[in-house]
Design an enzyme around this catalytic site. Sequence first.
Site, PDB file in Angstrom:
ATOM      1  N   GLU A  60       0.905  -1.281   0.113  1.00 29.56           N
ATOM      2  CA  GLU A  60       0.152  -0.025   0.041  1.00 29.56           C
ATOM      3  C   GLU A  60       0.870   1.236   0.040  1.00 29.56           C
ATOM      4  O   GLU A  60       1.965   1.231   0.699  1.00 29.56           O
ATOM      5  CB  GLU A  60      -1.001   0.129   1.258  1.00 29.56           C
ATOM      6  CG  GLU A  60      -1.825   1.235   1.341  1.00 29.56           C
ATOM      7  CD  GLU A  60      -2.423   1.069   2.640  1.00 29.56           C
ATOM      8  OE1 GLU A  60      -3.459   1.664   3.022  1.00 29.56           O
ATOM      9  OE2 GLU A  60      -2.300   0.300   3.672  1.00 29.56           O
ATOM     10  N   LYS A 131      -9.341   2.005  -2.273  1.00 27.45           N
ATOM     11  CA  LYS A 131      -9.611   1.516  -0.747  1.00 27.45           C
ATOM     12  C   LYS A 131     -10.862   1.864  -0.397  1.00 27.45           C
ATOM     13  O   LYS A 131     -11.078   3.164  -0.393  1.00 27.45           O
ATOM     14  CB  LYS A 131      -8.307   2.040   0.181  1.00 27.45           C
ATOM     15  CG  LYS A 131      -8.658   1.432   1.505  1.00 27.45           C
ATOM     16  CD  LYS A 131      -7.144   1.808   2.370  1.00 27.45           C
ATOM     17  CE  LYS A 131      -7.113   1.182   3.761  1.00 27.45           C
ATOM     18  NZ  LYS A 131      -6.108   1.490   4.376  1.00 27.45           N
ATOM     19  N   TYR A 137      -8.985   6.209  13.144  1.00 25.53           N
ATOM     20  CA  TYR A 137      -8.798   5.701  14.795  1.00 25.53           C
ATOM     21  C   TYR A 137      -7.448   5.380  14.957  1.00 25.53           C
ATOM     22  O   TYR A 137      -6.551   5.180  14.176  1.00 25.53           O
ATOM     23  CB  TYR A 137      -9.577   4.478  15.113  1.00 25.53           C
ATOM     24  CG  TYR A 137      -9.294   3.398  14.432  1.00 25.53           C
ATOM     25  CD1 TYR A 137      -8.505   2.430  14.656  1.00 25.53           C
ATOM     26  CD2 TYR A 137      -9.995   2.926  13.305  1.00 25.53           C
ATOM     27  CE1 TYR A 137      -8.308   1.184  14.062  1.00 25.53           C
ATOM     28  CE2 TYR A 137      -9.988   2.032  12.473  1.00 25.53           C
ATOM     29  CZ  TYR A 137      -9.021   0.754  12.883  1.00 25.53           C
ATOM     30  OH  TYR A 137      -8.592  -0.405  12.280  1.00 25.53           O
ATOM     31  N   CYS A 167      -5.465  -3.276   2.675  1.00 25.88           N
ATOM     32  CA  CYS A 167      -5.298  -3.044   4.213  1.00 25.88           C
ATOM     33  C   CYS A 167      -6.698  -3.484   4.944  1.00 25.88           C
ATOM     34  O   CYS A 167      -7.191  -4.628   5.116  1.00 25.88           O
ATOM     35  CB  CYS A 167      -4.462  -2.226   4.707  1.00 25.88           C
ATOM     36  SG  CYS A 167      -3.639  -2.203   6.402  1.00 25.88           S
ATOM     37  N   SER A 203       0.633  -1.929   7.240  1.00 28.69           N
ATOM     38  CA  SER A 203      -0.007  -2.356   8.339  1.00 28.69           C
ATOM     39  C   SER A 203       1.113  -2.257   9.380  1.00 28.69           C
ATOM     40  O   SER A 203       2.128  -3.188   9.617  1.00 28.69           O
ATOM     41  CB  SER A 203      -0.650  -3.819   8.280  1.00 28.69           C
ATOM     42  OG  SER A 203      -0.970  -4.386   9.801  1.00 28.69           O
ATOM     43  N   GLY A 311      22.438   9.111  27.507  1.00 22.09           N
ATOM     44  CA  GLY A 311      23.154   9.262  28.920  1.00 22.09           C
ATOM     45  C   GLY A 311      22.834   8.148  29.795  1.00 22.09           C
ATOM     46  O   GLY A 311      21.922   7.546  29.858  1.00 22.09           O
ATOM     47  N   ILE A 316      18.459   0.695  34.842  1.00 23.50           N
ATOM     48  CA  ILE A 316      17.786  -0.303  33.875  1.00 23.50           C
ATOM     49  C   ILE A 316      17.354   0.289  32.537  1.00 23.50           C
ATOM     50  O   ILE A 316      17.700  -0.338  31.529  1.00 23.50           O
ATOM     51  CB  ILE A 316      16.524  -1.054  34.416  1.00 23.50           C
ATOM     52  CG1 ILE A 316      16.380  -2.228  33.378  1.00 23.50           C
ATOM     53  CG2 ILE A 316      15.488  -0.047  34.779  1.00 23.50           C
ATOM     54  CD1 ILE A 316      17.214  -3.334  33.671  1.00 23.50           C
TER      55      ILE A 316
END
Length: 563
Positions: A60, A131, A137, A167, A203, A311, A316
Site C-alpha cells: 500500500e 480502498k 482511529y 489493508c 500495516s 545518558g 535499567i
Amino acid sequence: MEWFIENSQKFSLPYILEDVRYLLAQINPIIGDLAYNTEKILRSIEVAKNSDCDLVIFPEMALTGYPPEDLLLDPSFLSGVEEACHKVEQASRGIGVLVGLVRKSGNRLGKALLNSAAFLLDGKVMGYHDKMLLPTYDVFDERRYFAPGKSPWTFSYKGKKIGVLICEDVWQHGSYLEEAYLEDPVKTLQSASLDLVINIAASPYYFAKHFVRKEVFSPVISTLGCPLLFCNQVGANDSLIFDGRSCVISAKGETLLEAKPFVEEHLLFDDAALSKKALPKEDPTEMLIEALCLGIADYFAKQGFTKAVVGVSGGIDSALVLYLAQKALGKNQVQGLFMPSRFTSKESGEDASFLAKNLEVALETVSIEPLFERYLEVLESAFHKRPFGVTKENLQSRIRGMLLMAYSNQFGHIVLSTGNKSEMALGYATLYGDLCGGLSVLGDLKKTEVYALARWIHRHEGGIIPERILTKEASAELKEGQKDRDTLPPYEVIDQIVEGYLERGEPPEVLAKKRGVDLALTRSLIEKIHQAEYKRRQAPLALRVSRKAFSKGRIYPIVQGFR
C-alpha cells in the site's frame, strides 16, 4: 543512499497458483522521497522480469511511503506522484505490476484523493482498486485525505480471476476493528468466484501483531474460498514500525510462505512442487527487540544521522537503550555519557562502566557537580534562601539534559531519550531534562516490560547487561537514599493501571475490580495521567510497540476539565 533489496527467496507452490509466477516485493520506502521509492520499485520489477515472473506486487502507498500525512495537501507533491506513476507504468512492459499509490479522485465535492492499488501491464494502467474502508482511529487518519472506493475491483490475468483489497478492507470481515463500517468488501467479493485475493497493506507493528493478522485473514479466506497473498510494507517512519511479514496463505488457511520480519525481501513463488513448509518458531520478545532496533536504525538512516549519544546512569532504562542503540547502529556509532553527582552511588558508576565495556561502546564521564553547585549558589540568592525541594532534583536532570544536547550540537550525535511509558504516564520525568532528545526508544514500554526485556537479553546474550542492573531497586538518585517507591506505588501496580486504562480503555471501577487495585489509588493514578499531558506533548516521539501509545494514536487536550 544505496540500500536496495538484495535478499530474495525463491519458492514453488503446488495446486494453488498454477501456471503463474509471483513476486511479493516487501520494500522499505521513505515517506515523500519519490525518486528513491520509484527507483526501488523499478529495481524490484527488474528482479521480477529476470526471474520470469508474471506479476509483481507492492505494498500500500509504495510510491509515497506510509503515512504521507499532509504532504498529500501539497500540489507539487501530488504532481511528483503522477510523474513517478508514469515511470512505473513504462516499466510494466512485459510484466504485470500491482502497486499501491495515491491518485486524484476527480471529485469536485468531497475529498480529492483516493488510496489505490493500480494494476499495470505492458505500459498501461488496466484498472484500479480504491480502498473502501478508510480508518480514522488509533494511528490512522485516512478520511482526512481520501474518498472511499465504491466497490472492490477484480481483474483477470493469465487465466486467473483476482480480487484486490487494501489493508483495512479485510479487517471489517475479521471483526477485529475499533470501529464498524456499513459495508464489508470481503462479502461483496463472495460471489465473484475468485481464484486469488491480494491484500496490499501498510500495516504497522505492535507486540505480537502478526498473530492478530492471521486471525483476521482466516475468515476472509474461508468466505472467499481461495488463497490470499499479503504484501506489507516494512521499515520505520517516525514512531510507526512496519514488520512486513508478507505471506502466502492457501485456501485451506495454511501459511505456506512468509517473508522475514523487519527486513526487505523479495518473495518469489510459482507452481512447481512444494510441500507445506513448517515456518520457523519465533519468540515475540526477540521480535520486539528487532522492532525497536529497526525503529532506531530507520530514524537515523532516513534522516542521514549516523551517531547517537545516550545518558548512561547505571540504571535499567539507560542500559536497555544503550544495548538497543549499539545493536541498531553499531558499537562505533554510539557514545555513552555518564554524568554523576554527589548522589550517584559507586555501584551505578561501576555498572555503567561494565555495561559499556560489555557492549564495546565508548563511555565518557562528565561530573555535573561543579555546574550543580553553581546553580545552587545562584538560585539560593534568587529564591531568597527558600528551601529548594524538588527543584534541586530537577536541576540535576536539566543539567544532564543540557550536557547531552551540547554533545549533540558539538559532535552531531542524536540524543536518545531513556524514559519509559510508566514514567511518561505519570509525569515522572523532567521537562528539558530527561525528556530531551531526538527519539524516545522506550516511550511505549512500561517499566515492568523494560525489566522483562532486559532480563531476556541478559539470559540470551551471556549476561551482557550486568546482573546488578537487573536486580537493584529503581532510583533516580537525585537525593540521598532516594528510591522510586518513595513517591510512586510499585511499578507492577502502575503498569496495570496504564495497561488497563490507556491501552484497553477500562473505566476506573472496572479496572480496579478486575486487577485488584484500590479504587482510590486507581483514580489518583489516572488523574496523574491526565495532568502529565502537557509534558508528553513536549517529549520526543516514541517508537510505537503497543496497541495504544502516547506519541501516535492518542489525542487528548492539554487544557480540559473532565475527570
